[in-house]
Design an enzyme around this catalytic site. Structure first.
Site, PDB file in Angstrom:
ATOM      1  N   LYS A  11       0.843  -1.205   0.000  1.00 45.82           N
ATOM      2  CA  LYS A  11       0.000   0.000   0.000  1.00 45.82           C
ATOM      3  C   LYS A  11       0.877   1.254   0.000  1.00 45.82           C
ATOM      4  CE  LYS A  11      -0.085  -0.397   4.999  1.00 45.82           C
ATOM      5  NZ  LYS A  11      -0.864  -0.598   6.215  1.00 45.82           N
TER       6      LYS A  11
ATOM      7  N   TYR B  28      15.685  30.415   7.148  1.00 42.51           N
ATOM      8  CA  TYR B  28      14.548  31.172   7.675  1.00 42.51           C
ATOM      9  C   TYR B  28      14.594  31.290   9.200  1.00 42.51           C
ATOM     10  CZ  TYR B  28      12.239  30.592   3.135  1.00 42.51           C
ATOM     11  OH  TYR B  28      11.915  30.615   1.809  1.00 42.51           O
TER      12      TYR B  28
HETATM   13  C1  LIG Z   1      -0.140  -1.505   6.959  1.00 44.00           C
HETATM   14  C2  LIG Z   1      -0.733  -2.803   7.369  1.00 44.00           C
HETATM   15  C3  LIG Z   1       0.098  -3.901   7.641  1.00 44.00           C
HETATM   16  C4  LIG Z   1       1.609  -3.828   7.654  1.00 44.00           C
HETATM   17  O1  LIG Z   1       2.050  -3.161   8.806  1.00 44.00           O
HETATM   18  P1  LIG Z   1       3.617  -2.969   9.096  1.00 44.00           P
HETATM   19  O2  LIG Z   1       3.638  -2.430  10.463  1.00 44.00           O
HETATM   20  O3  LIG Z   1       4.101  -1.982   8.086  1.00 44.00           O
HETATM   21  O4  LIG Z   1       4.238  -4.287   8.947  1.00 44.00           O
HETATM   22  C5  LIG Z   1      -0.516  -5.104   7.898  1.00 44.00           C
HETATM   23  N1  LIG Z   1      -1.868  -5.225   7.921  1.00 44.00           N
HETATM   24  C6  LIG Z   1      -2.684  -4.181   7.673  1.00 44.00           C
HETATM   25  C7  LIG Z   1      -4.155  -4.378   7.714  1.00 44.00           C
HETATM   26  C8  LIG Z   1      -2.148  -2.938   7.407  1.00 44.00           C
HETATM   27  O5  LIG Z   1      -2.965  -1.895   7.185  1.00 44.00           O
END
Ligand SMILES: *Cc1c(COP(=O)(O)O)cnc(C)c1O
Length: 358
Positions: free
Chosen positions: A36, A249
């Site tokens: 994702k 800045y």
């Molecule tokens: C993002 C996510 C993961 C992975 O989590 P990590 O901490 O990056 O390993 C697993 N399951 C779901 C449902 C997620 O949204």
């Protein structure tokens, strides 16, 4: 190197992603790597293509567009859409051949009515974000009997902590599963931190994310991932700032003596956080140089006094140079951000250069 002309860039070691995935795969019967958010900013299509050599069960995404991008790239394995969608969006989910996470009678009925195909039941065991509460799974018994899901899953809220919540959530998950008319073929629960904790998963699929992209989780005491991402830029300006003058800045940094200041053409619009100013370091010729003054939108200044720095030299803001290294965790701590935010924040404006993964 094709980076001559670019301001700043990201280098991604796909072989390291594959080795990190292998380390996770050895702990679980099946793999559902999370790609994702464009694989946490690393590049979902490139990551999925590299991971194909491990033949994972499927991939996890958060939006329909992310799933479509993988389909368009020729990924044929199941792709689970983990973020809840509105019932009206289910047609688009089906058309992209994605496997949705469903949790309501209405969504299950609609999915069946449009011949959606495989779906997974999302069970909320304490994250309080999405899914049917573990103690309400029985309310869906009729729908589950009529349209049985291929899988069921939950998500841990504190897998990196030693607070007992993981065991509690797994107990609830089991109670939810027991309330189903039949156990689905695929059960999954573990994110990176949960997988790192135990040598053998209790479930059929593991869902590692951040570990694949090189960030240690869960106290860092168990398995360690290899770093994956480097952020580098060329020095585009060099000047001597005289004692008493300020840099950037709001004049938050005033030099005490004549100081060599190098300017890098990367800033917070590239995901190098403003708050890293006066806190982080970069590596120049294998040595540490302080980031001085606040990071601006497009440029960042370093104190390179006493270092052998020339215009055109490469500075490393994240990654290795010689014996020195800057990790995602270092930047996260210095920016008071989570490592997830640092990784996903490295913006599309930075060209990505990949190696390995074949
Ligand atoms: C993002 C996510 C993961 C992975 O989590 P990590 O901490 O990056 O390993 C697993 N399951 C779901 C449902 C997620 O949204």
């Amino acid at each position: 190197m094709p980076m001559r002309l670019t301001r700043g860039w990201i280098e991604i070691d796909l072989d390291a992603v594959v080795r990190n995935a292998r380390a996770m795969a050895s702990r679980t019967p099946g793999m559902l790597p999370m790609v994702k958010a464009d694989a946490y900013g690393v590049g979902a299509v490139r990551v999925a293509r590299a991971l194909e050599q491990l033949a994972p069960w499927g991939y996890g995404v958060a939006t329909i567009e992310e799933g479509r991008e993988l389909r368009d790239a020729g990924i044929g394995r199941p792709i689970v859409l983990f973020t809840s969608v509105e019932v009206d969006e289910l047609r688009a989910v089906r058309d992209a051949q994605l496997t949705p996470a469903l949790a309501s009678a209405r969504a299950i009925a609609r999915w069946a009515s449009i011949d959606g195909g495989a779906w997974h039941l999302a069970i909320d065991t304490g994250m309080s974000r999405a899914g049917v509460r573990w103690d309400k799974v029985g309310d869906l018994a009729a729908e589950l009997r009529e349209h049985p899901p291929e899988g069921a899953f939950t998500h841990f809220h504190s897998a990196a902590l030693d607070d007992g919540s993981l065991a509690e959530q797994e107990m609830r998950f089991e109670r939810g599963l027991a309330a189903m008319p039949a156990a689905p073929a695929l059960l999954h629960a573990e994110n990176s931190a949960a997988l790192a904790r135990r040598e053998h998963s209790r479930w059929s699929l593991g869902r590692p994310g951040i570990f694949l992209y090189g960030v240690p989780v869960g106290g860092g005491r168990i398995v360690q991932p290899e770093p994956v991402v480097s952020l580098r830029a060329r020095i585009v300006e060099l000047r001597t700032v005289l004692a008493g003058e300020s840099v950037s800045y709001d004049a938050t940094h005033r030099v005490e003596r004549d100081t060599r200041i190098a300017t890098l053409p990367v800033g917070y619009a590239d995901g190098y956080r403003r708050s890293l100013g006066n806190r982080a370091h970069a590596l120049v010729a294998g040595r540490r140089a302080s980031v001085v003054g606040v990071v601006t939108m497009d440029m960042t200044m370093l104190d390179v006094t006493g270092l052998d720095a020339k215009i055109g030299d490469i500075a490393t803001l994240l990654g290795r140079d010689g014996a020195e290294r800057i990790d995602v965790l270092d930047l996260a701590e210095q920016a008071s951000a989570s490592p997830y935010e640092i990784l996903t924040g490295l913006r599309a404006r930075l060209p990505r250069h990949y190696h390995g993964g074949e």
